[in-house]
Scaffold this active site. Structure first.
Site, PDB file in Angstrom:
ATOM      1  N   ASP A  50       2.963  17.608   4.453  1.00  0.00           N
ATOM      2  CA  ASP A  50       2.083  16.440   4.540  1.00  0.00           C
ATOM      3  C   ASP A  50       0.616  16.877   4.568  1.00  0.00           C
ATOM      4  OD1 ASP A  50       1.203  13.861   4.847  1.00  0.00           O
ATOM      5  OD2 ASP A  50       2.105  13.533   6.813  1.00  0.00           O
ATOM      6  N   ASP A  51      -0.194  16.325   3.650  1.00  0.00           N
ATOM      7  CA  ASP A  51      -1.630  16.634   3.591  1.00  0.00           C
ATOM      8  C   ASP A  51      -1.886  18.135   3.467  1.00  0.00           C
ATOM      9  OD1 ASP A  51      -1.980  13.933   3.899  1.00  0.00           O
ATOM     10  OD2 ASP A  51      -3.254  14.057   5.673  1.00  0.00           O
ATOM     11  N   CYS A  90      -0.199   9.068   1.089  1.00  0.00           N
ATOM     12  CA  CYS A  90       1.189   9.304   1.498  1.00  0.00           C
ATOM     13  C   CYS A  90       2.261   8.399   0.886  1.00  0.00           C
ATOM     14  CB  CYS A  90       1.278   9.202   3.026  1.00  0.00           C
ATOM     15  SG  CYS A  90       0.247  10.376   3.913  1.00  0.00           S
ATOM     16  N   ARG A  94       5.410   9.401  -1.806  1.00  0.00           N
ATOM     17  CA  ARG A  94       6.801   9.508  -1.367  1.00  0.00           C
ATOM     18  C   ARG A  94       7.722   8.603  -2.181  1.00  0.00           C
ATOM     19  NH1 ARG A  94       6.379  12.084   3.753  1.00  0.00           N
ATOM     20  NH2 ARG A  94       4.183  12.645   3.896  1.00  0.00           N
ATOM     21  N   LYS A 144       9.107  12.368   8.392  1.00  0.00           N
ATOM     22  CA  LYS A 144       8.240  11.227   8.128  1.00  0.00           C
ATOM     23  C   LYS A 144       8.761  10.403   6.945  1.00  0.00           C
ATOM     24  CE  LYS A 144       3.474  10.242   6.625  1.00  0.00           C
ATOM     25  NZ  LYS A 144       2.126  10.823   6.422  1.00  0.00           N
ATOM     26  N   HIS A 146       7.729   6.763   6.034  1.00  0.00           N
ATOM     27  CA  HIS A 146       6.522   6.120   5.513  1.00  0.00           C
ATOM     28  C   HIS A 146       6.747   5.306   4.240  1.00  0.00           C
ATOM     29  CE1 HIS A 146       1.851   6.490   5.730  1.00  0.00           C
ATOM     30  NE2 HIS A 146       2.305   5.281   6.020  1.00  0.00           N
ATOM     31  N   SER A 171       3.449   7.415   9.501  1.00  0.00           N
ATOM     32  CA  SER A 171       2.601   8.544   9.856  1.00  0.00           C
ATOM     33  C   SER A 171       2.408   8.620  11.369  1.00  0.00           C
ATOM     34  CB  SER A 171       1.240   8.412   9.165  1.00  0.00           C
ATOM     35  OG  SER A 171       0.460   9.557   9.377  1.00  0.00           O
ATOM     36  N   HIS A 250      -0.353  17.035   8.744  1.00  0.00           N
ATOM     37  CA  HIS A 250      -1.170  15.825   8.899  1.00  0.00           C
ATOM     38  C   HIS A 250      -1.841  15.802  10.273  1.00  0.00           C
ATOM     39  CE1 HIS A 250      -2.218  11.544   8.996  1.00  0.00           C
ATOM     40  NE2 HIS A 250      -1.828  11.408   7.742  1.00  0.00           N
ATOM     41  N   ASP A 302       2.862  16.115  -0.394  1.00  0.00           N
ATOM     42  CA  ASP A 302       2.644  14.732  -0.845  1.00  0.00           C
ATOM     43  C   ASP A 302       1.287  14.478  -1.475  1.00  0.00           C
ATOM     44  OD1 ASP A 302       1.204  14.929   1.548  1.00  0.00           O
ATOM     45  OD2 ASP A 302       1.778  12.939   2.260  1.00  0.00           O
ATOM     46  N   ASN A 303       0.254  15.165  -1.006  1.00  0.00           N
ATOM     47  CA  ASN A 303      -1.095  14.998  -1.544  1.00  0.00           C
ATOM     48  C   ASN A 303      -1.992  16.089  -0.977  1.00  0.00           C
ATOM     49  OD1 ASN A 303      -0.818  12.362   0.640  1.00  0.00           O
ATOM     50  ND2 ASN A 303      -2.370  13.880   1.086  1.00  0.00           N
ATOM     51  N   LYS A 323      -7.729  14.936  -0.514  1.00  0.00           N
ATOM     52  CA  LYS A 323      -6.999  13.690  -0.313  1.00  0.00           C
ATOM     53  C   LYS A 323      -7.865  12.473  -0.661  1.00  0.00           C
ATOM     54  CE  LYS A 323      -4.348  11.226   3.266  1.00  0.00           C
ATOM     55  NZ  LYS A 323      -3.750  11.315   4.619  1.00  0.00           N
TER      56      LYS A 323
END
Length: 525
Positions: A50-51, A90, A94, A144, A146, A171, A250, A302-303, A323
């Site tokens: 994540d992130d 996010c 996903r 996660k 989301h 999140s 994250h 994810d990003n 991001k």
């Protein structure tokens, strides 16, 4: 099999297709994995950080990140240099991963889903788990989600093909965190999370185990969950799919006793190390149960990194911004495919995406593809031959896609054309002003054009005035963009349905006053 029975011709064709797919899969696996039984379907483990930035990992050259297990996967597996998520935030990212379709088709836009969101991933969308289950796969997810909660758990993983689920439905910053402990013995979470909503819950299936979640012990619970799931599947000789979308890295970062203070990179590094440790536990369990050589492990994120957090955010490496933006740093991600004895170690520069995971898993298992428009393509040529693959282009949607502006950028081969650019709050604080929120929407006609092989940082625009030979390249990109946009049917916005505080998860639903009263569970579950 008697095909002259009273079954309809359509049913017979479908059944023939399924059997053909399984024969092809069995033959493919026999060639690629001599140690696997003829009837063994491959297992799949999908790891989703994540992130996480392109420059955050040890194998990517970060000098102080400690990621021994991911480094091991990279050294012994196939590392992707040109792998993309479909969104710089996010929820939409996903949705695309699990469905093989751009988020605009499923309606997971603009932005992200919240605890009280009325919408979620539509139930008529088909996830990877739902693709695999008809073949007898057991499926589990931890981490996660989301992709929506909804009334009575309408959109939870257990309604989307997953047999087992342990995790946070959105999140982990979407709830008050200023009084919560993120690092032992009692280091409070850094900064401020969302307020005026319920504290973040930990759910098992559709039941809240704990609210607020105990960050110190959370990763241990995930490791135990993964170990139990893999061991049970191996004992039952049942193929499995484990999806682990991690909360790491994250904001706000957290870690337990095994990781705190062990990296040289502070809280971000400790958080990353904890994620890496869970990856190591999964690898060890696969080895201990004898199924490692029949398991494809795929890792990506994810990003891009949330640069506004500075040292509490990630690092894009040599890529521009992070991001929230459609620059490379927002959507280009590290990725690894690992399958001992089947996928040969190496590096691929072939263009690939999270969209391609579903078609690839379907091909390898012999599963039928959903009968909808898929944007993903099969990656087996890349995985097994280190070939060029089947993806010609990548389309970059902003956080708030619309039919008016459509895609902001297109990559074709080594060239990327920006039709629109815009900064984002998520990428504030960097020296590059193009990344900042104050860099408002700009249209480019002709589009900005970059050669991502010689200029991955997107520094040097190749203007057709200076490079007339690139006029044909821009025309090809424009034609491809027009063709893609003509095929795009925007689904109803699920996020546009709004929020309702009554839908926020509460373990004591009749308590008062809300949201403060929503508390239950014990520490060290």
């Amino acid at each position: 099999m008697n095909f002259s029975s009273s079954r309809s011709r359509k049913f017979c064709r479908q059944e023939m297709g399924q059997w053909t797919g399984r024969w092809v899969t069995a033959a493919l696996l026999a060639l690629l994995c001599p140690g696997c039984g003829a009837a063994d379907l491959p297992n799949f483990v999908l790891l989703f950080a994540d992130d996480l930035g392109y420059g955050d990992l040890g194998f990517g050259g970060h000098p102080s990140s400690l990621t021994p297990n991911l480094d091991r996967l990279a050294a012994r597996g196939l590392r992707f240099t040109d792998f993309y998520a479909t969104s710089p935030v996010c929820s939409p990212s996903r949705a695309s991963l699990l469905t093989g379709r751009y988020q605009t088709r499923s309606g997971i836009y603009p932005g992200v889903l919240y605890p009280g969101s009325k919408g979620g991933l539509p139930l008529n969308e088909t996830t990877i788990a739902e693709v695999l289950k008809p073949l007898g796969y057991t499926t589990a997810m931890m981490g996660k989600w989301h992709l929506g909660l909804g009334a009575n758990g309408t959109y939870l993983p257990t309604r989307q093909g997953f047999d087992h689920y342990l995790g946070i439905p959105y999140s982990h910053d979407m709830g008050p965190c200023h009084n919560l402990t993120c690092f032992p013995p009692d280091v409070k979470c850094f900064g401020f999370c969302d307020r005026g909503v319920v504290t973040v819950p930990l759910m098992s299936g559709e039941t809240i185990l704990q609210q607020p979640v105990d960050f110190i012990n959370l990763e241990n619970s995930y490791s135990d969950f993964a170990t139990k799931f893999i061991r049970t599947a191996a004992q039952n000789k049942q193929p499995f799919f484990l999806y682990y979308p991690s909360h790491h890295t994250h904001y706000p970062q957290f870690a337990g006793w095994k990781a705190v203070g062990r990296s040289l990179r502070g809280p971000f590094g400790d958080s990353l190390l904890e994620f890496d440790s869970t990856v190591g536990n999964i690898l060890q369990t696969l080895e201990d149960t004898g199924v490692l050589n029949n398991t494809l492990i795929f890792f990506t994120a994810d990003n891009g990194p949330e640069l506004m957090r500075m040292s509490h955010g990630g690092n894009s490496g040599l890529l521009k911004c992070g991001k929230g933006t459609t620059y490379e740093g927002g959507m280009r991600e590290p990725a690894i495919a690992f399958w001992p004895g089947v996928i040969q170690p190496g590096v691929t520069h072939s263009l690939s995406s999270t969209l391609d995971v579903l078609p690839t898993f379907a091909k390898l298992s012999g599963a039928s593809l959903p009968k909808v428009h898929l944007d993903g393509v099969d990656m087996t040529d890349i995985l097994f031959n280190h070939g060029l693959g089947n993806r010609d282009a990548m389309f970059y949607y902003p956080t708030d896609p619309s039919e008016k502006y459509s895609v902001f950028a297109v990559r074709l081969g080594k060239y990327k054309a920006h039709y629109y650019t815009r900064g984002a709050a998520h990428s504030d604080t960097t020296p590059d002003q193009d990344c900042h929120m104050i860099s408002t929407l700009k249209q480019h006609d002709p589009p900005l054009l970059f050669d991502l092989e010689s200029d991955p940082s997107e520094n040097y625009n190749l203007s057709p005035k200076d490079y007339p030979e690139l006029v044909d390249v821009l025309q090809k990109i424009q034609d491809l963009k027009d063709q893609f946009e003509a095929s795009m049917v925007f689904g109803e916005s699920e996020i546009g349905k709004g929020t309702d505080p009554a839908l926020e998860p509460c373990c004591t639903p009749q308590c008062s006053p809300k949201p403060e009263c929503c508390q239950c569970g014990s520490q060290g579950y």
